[in-house]
Motif scaffolding. Structure first.
Motif: not given
Lengths: 336, 336
Positions: A114, B48-50
Motif C-alpha cells: 500500500g 487492487n485500486y488505491r
DNA sequence: TATAAAAATGACAGCGCTGTCAAAAGCGCA
DNA sequence: TGCGCTTTTGACAGCGCTGTCATTTTTATA
C-alpha cells in the motif's frame, strides 16, 4: 489574513514568460537563458512562490518522498538514522516518511504494498532488510530501494558495516589485555549482524589459536534482560570468563548488572564490552567499552545512493561497506 | 512485469457507476446506497485500486500529512512520540512528516514557513512549542496545530503533562522516606517543564514546612554531564543532601556517577531520583526511581485532537492534561 | 395516485504542474 | 544576406482526483 498561495501562472505572468519556462527554472532544466532564469527567479521571489508538490507529483508521477522501513527497538539508532537521512533528503528536496513495522507481521507485505505508491523509493534497515518476502515484493514491483544489511539481495544496492571485523577487533583487544576465557553473548537470532558478530569473535579466537568453547557462549536477544540472564549463566559456570563481550550495549548493561549481583568488580574481576556505542554505553558505570558504528554515515550514504538511483544514475558497484570503530572505555582491563 | 496502476476511472467503469460515486465511497461520504457501495468496493478490490494521493491532494487542497516539529535530544522520547502519533495517523489515513529542528535556529521560521503547504497541520513538541516566533507564525497563517506544552498560547489546543504535580509527589515521597536535605537539579533553563518540576519540588517542601535551601539546588541542562557536575557541587557542600532529585534521567545518571566518585552507596548513603523513565533508568545500577510520563498517550491524544481540528470539529476546552506517575525502584531508600 | 421533498448519482470543470512537440530565436558560416 | 543548424521558448493536453451543481431516482406525505 490568509493570502492565496501564488501559483506557477502568477509567476509566469509577472515574469512575462510561459508557465513551462517557470517550470524549467524550478526543475533546473538546461536550455534556459540566464537572463530568463533571473527574471523568473525574481518574480518567484516577489510572489514568494513555492511549487505545489501535489501538482508536481501528479504531473510527473513522482512523489518526492522516500520511505524508511525499520523494525528496530533501539531508539538511539533509529533517531540517528532518521537524522542522517533527513539531511540528505533536504538537499534533494525530498521528504521522509517513516514506517516502523514488525518484521514478523503477516500483514507486512500488504502494508508495504500500500505504501509503494506513496514514495519514490525505500531505505530498508536491518532486520527488515533481510526479510525475503519483502525483498521479493520490492524486486517484483521494481521498486527502488537501498538496503542496509550485511548481505546482498539480487542487484539491490546495499550498505553494510563491518560487523564481523569490528567484533574480531574487539575480541582481539580483549585477548591482548590478557584474557583467555572471553565469554560471548550472541544477539537476536533473526538479526543478520548477530551472526557476523559471532563470526568475528570466532575468527579472532582462531587466529590466536584459542579453542572456541561453547560454554563461554550464550544466546541473547539484544535486550537487557537477555543479557542479564546470559551473564548469570556464564558467571555461574565453573570456569567463569574473565571478560564478556556482549553483541550490543543493552545486553552489556545486563552483564554489568549481573556483575553487581555476583559482587564482581568491573573491570578488575570482569571486563565487559558492548557493541553500538549507544548513549547507554557512555552513561553506564563504568563507562562501557564498545564499538561505534558510523550510523549517520550509513544513513547519509544510503540516502545518497537512493537519490542516485532515482535519478537514473545507478552505480556499477552496488555495495558500500563502512567500518565500525572500537571505543575503549573503563569497563575493560587486564584480568586479575 | 509492471502493470499500470488502476485509477478511479477503471473502477467506475467496472462497477458501472460514475467516478464521482467511486470518489464518494472512498471518502466515506454519506448518501451512497449500500448496494452501490458494495459494487464499488468489489470493483476496487478486483483492480487492487488505491486512490492516488497526489491527485486527491491537488483536487482537495489537502495533503493528508501532518508535520511533527521537535527539538528533543532524547531519542527515546522522540521515538515513542512518533510511534503514538503514527498509530493515530494510520487510522485516519494520514502520513507523518518528521521535522527535527533547532529551536534556537534563526532560520526556523523560514523553514517552517516552507513546510506549511506540505502538511495539513502540525504537532509541536516541547521546547519548540514554547517558541513565541513560531507560535506567532502558526497563528498568523492560521495553521492548524496542537502544542505539547505546559502553557497555553492563544487559542491553540495543547496537551500538558502534570510535571509540577509529579515533581511534587516525588519530593513528597523522598520526604516520606525520612529525608530532610533533598537536593534538586534543575533542567535546561529554556525548557518550560524545568520550571514546573522545580515548582513541584518547592511546593512539596512548603507543604511540609521545610525551608527552601538554595545550596541544595543546582542548575543543570538536562544532560548527564551537567548532572554530574551539579551532583559534585551538591555533594561537596558541608551539609550534603541525603537524596538528590534530578529533573531528568540522564542527569540522575550523572548523580549516580558522582555517587560512585564520592564512594557513596546508593541508596544507603544517597538516594537518587530521576524523571522521564527512560530505558536508561531501568538499566541503571541501581535501577532508578523516576517519573513515568504517558508519552504514547500524549502523542495519541495530540494527534487525535489535531484530526478533530482538521475535520472542523474543534472542541470547547482546548487543554488536555495527563498525569505522570511515580516509578519507585532501588535507587531510593531511607537515609542513614 | 399525485406531489413535494429527500436521497442518490452523474457531468464536468479545474486543482497546479510536467511532458510532448512545435515554433521562434539565435548562431556560424558561405 | 541567407541557409541550416542549435538553442530557447511556448501552446496545450492531461495526470487522477474532488467540488459544484444539475439531474435522476426514491421515499414520504397528502
Amino acid at each position: 489574513m490568509i493570502t492565496k498561495r501564488s501559483t506557477i501562472n502568477d509567476v509566469a505572468r509577472l515574469a512575462g514568460v510561459s508557465i513551462k519556462t517557470v517550470s524549467r527554472v524550478f526543475n533546473r532544466e538546461p536550455n534556459v537563458r540566464q537572463s530568463t532564469r533571473d527574471k523568473v527567479i525574481a518574480a518567484a521571489e516577489t510572489l514568494n512562490y513555492r511549487p505545489n508538490r501535489s501538482a508536481r507529483q501528479l504531473a510527473s508521477n513522482l512523489t518526492f518522498v522516500i520511505g524508511m522501513l525499520y523494525d528496530n527497538p533501539n531508539s538511539d539508532y533509529v533517531t540517528e538514522v532518521q537524522y542522517g537521512c533527513l539531511q540528505v533528503c533536504r538537499e534533494y528536496g525530498y521528504n521522509l516518511l517513516i514506517h516502523p513495522c514488525q518484521a514478523d507481521s503477516p500483514d507486512l507485505i500488504d502494508e508495504i504494498g500500500g505504501l509503494q505508491h506513496q514514495v519514490d523509493g525505500f531505505i530498508v534497515l536491518q532486520p527488515v532488510s533481510d526479510d525475503q518476502r519483502l525483498n521479493q515484493l520490492l524486486l517484483e514491483n521494481n521498486i527502488a530501494c537501498v538496503r542496509v544489511s550485511q548481505r546482498p539481495f539480487e542487484e539491490f544496492p546495499w550498505i553494510s558495516v563491518g560487523d564481523k571485523e569490528a567484533a574480531d577487533q574487539m575480541t582481539e583487544y580483549l585477548l591482548d589485555l590478557g584474557h583467555r576465557r572471553v565469554g560471548f553473548i550472541i544477539g537476536h537470532p533473526d538479526h543478520g549482524s548477530s551472526h557476523d558478530r559471532l563470526a568475528g569473535y570466532r575468527s579472532a579466537l582462531k587466529r590466536r589459536d584459542i579453542r572456541y568453547d561453547e560454554n563461554l557462549v550464550a544466546q541473547g536477544r539484544f535486550d537487557l534482560e537477555s543479557g542479564l540472564s546470559c551473564a548469570r549463566k556464564l558467571l555461574s559456570s565453573t570456569s567463569r570468563p574473565t571478560a564478556i563481550f556482549a553483541s550490543n550495549d543493552p545486553m552489556a548493561m545486563g552483564v554489568l548488572s549481573a556483575a553487581h549481583e555476583f559482587g564482581l568488580d568491573v573491570p578488575r574481576q570482569l571486563s565487559v564490552a558492548g557493541f553500538d556505542d549507544s548513549p547507554l554505553a557512555r552513561h553506564a558505570w563504568p563507562p562501557l567499552t564498545t564499538v561505534r558504528q558510523p550510523i549517520t554515515e550509513v544513513a547519509r550514504l544510503a540516502t545518497n545512493v537512493l537519490m542516485q538511483q532515482l535519478q537514473g544514475r545507478s552505480e556499477g558497484d552496488s555495495n558500500h561497506r563502512l567500518q565500525a570503530e572500537l571505543v575503549c572505555r573503563a569497563s575493560t582491563g587486564s584480568p586479575g
